[in-house]
Write an enzyme that holds these catalytic residues in place. Structure first.
Site, PDB file in Angstrom:
ATOM      1  N   GLY A   1       0.471  -1.026  -0.173  1.00 20.48           N
ATOM      2  CA  GLY A   1       0.139   0.129   0.017  1.00 20.48           C
ATOM      3  C   GLY A   1       0.841   1.749   0.407  1.00 20.48           C
TER       4      GLY A   1
ATOM      5  CD  GLN B   1       3.382   5.991   2.640  1.00 21.08           C
ATOM      6  OE1 GLN B   1       2.603   5.131   2.385  1.00 21.08           O
ATOM      7  NE2 GLN B   1       3.764   5.139   3.248  1.00 21.08           N
TER       8      GLN B   1
ATOM      9  CB  CYS C   1       5.397   2.374   7.445  1.00 24.61           C
ATOM     10  SG  CYS C   1       4.619   3.854   6.787  1.00 24.61           S
ATOM     11  CG  LEU C   2       6.719   1.305   1.131  1.00 27.53           C
ATOM     12  CD1 LEU C   2       5.642   1.187   0.172  1.00 27.53           C
ATOM     13  CD2 LEU C   2       7.758  -0.332   1.305  1.00 27.53           C
TER      14      LEU C   2
ATOM     15  CG  HIS D   1      -0.368   1.160   7.321  1.00 24.94           C
ATOM     16  ND1 HIS D   1       0.271   0.768   8.634  1.00 24.94           N
ATOM     17  CD2 HIS D   1       0.371   1.802   6.203  1.00 24.94           C
ATOM     18  CE1 HIS D   1       1.835   1.456   8.268  1.00 24.94           C
ATOM     19  NE2 HIS D   1       1.783   2.357   6.500  1.00 24.94           N
ATOM     20  CD  GLU D   2      -0.832   2.384   2.574  1.00 20.44           C
ATOM     21  OE1 GLU D   2      -0.470   3.536   2.461  1.00 20.44           O
ATOM     22  OE2 GLU D   2       0.063   1.650   3.236  1.00 20.44           O
TER      23      GLU D   2
ATOM     24  CG  HIS E   1       0.447   6.883   5.551  1.00 20.98           C
ATOM     25  ND1 HIS E   1       1.447   7.186   5.876  1.00 20.98           N
ATOM     26  CD2 HIS E   1       0.643   5.651   5.013  1.00 20.98           C
ATOM     27  CE1 HIS E   1       2.520   6.496   5.875  1.00 20.98           C
ATOM     28  NE2 HIS E   1       1.778   5.097   5.747  1.00 20.98           N
TER      29      HIS E   1
END
Ligand code: CO
Length: 152
Positions: A45, A50, A87-88, A129-130, A133
């Site tokens: 995701g 991000q 997380c990226l 999670h996304e 963000h």
């Protein structure tokens, strides 16, 4: 075209993102780039902040195909699941996070059409999670504890 993923410490990760009002080429290029960036980074995701774009746009692919979400909102949750999350934007770290077992999300597609999607398991986790963000929230804010490599 892939875009640069910003990492912890970058202000973009802590902002409240604005709703997407125009469903035009600019959005479609963003969605394309976000998909390519997520795939290249081997993520499940990615949220627009991000890549430094403060708009409510998310892409998810937990292995069941690409999901594009514009202006997503969680409208229902049930149950609980506990598990590891990464997380990226926070490379090299993972945490143990409790999330709902199931979620229902209302969103718009790339043309502005409203739809609902339900997810459980990893998809429910990715949705939470996304969408977090988009309000400047990171999993490290809600995790129970950090996971180190010698655990599990
Ligand atoms: Co993340």
């Amino acid at each position: 075209m892939t875009r640069k993923i910003v990492t912890l410490g970058d202000e973009a990760l802590r902002k409240t993102c604005k709703r997407m009002e125009k469903f035009d080429l600019r959005l479609w290029l963003l969605l394309r780039d976000m998909k390519e960036t997520m795939n290249k980074a081997d993520g499940v995701g990615l949220a627009a902040p991000q890549v430094g774009i403060l708009r409510r746009v998310v892409v998810i692919d937990v292995g069941e195909g690409l999901i594009e979400l514009v202006n997503p909102e969680i409208i229902e949750t049930s149950g609980e699941q506990a598990g590891a999350e990464g997380c990226l934007s926070i490379p090299g770290r993972r945490g143990f996070v409790v999330r709902p077992a199931k979620v229902k999300v209302r969103a718009q597609d790339r043309n502005g059409k409203h739809f609902e999607i339900e997810g459980e398991g990893l998809l429910a986790r990715a949705l939470c999670h996304e969408i977090d963000h988009l309000d400047g929230k990171l999993y490290i804010d809600v995790m129970d504890h950090e996971i180190f490599d010698d655990e599990e």
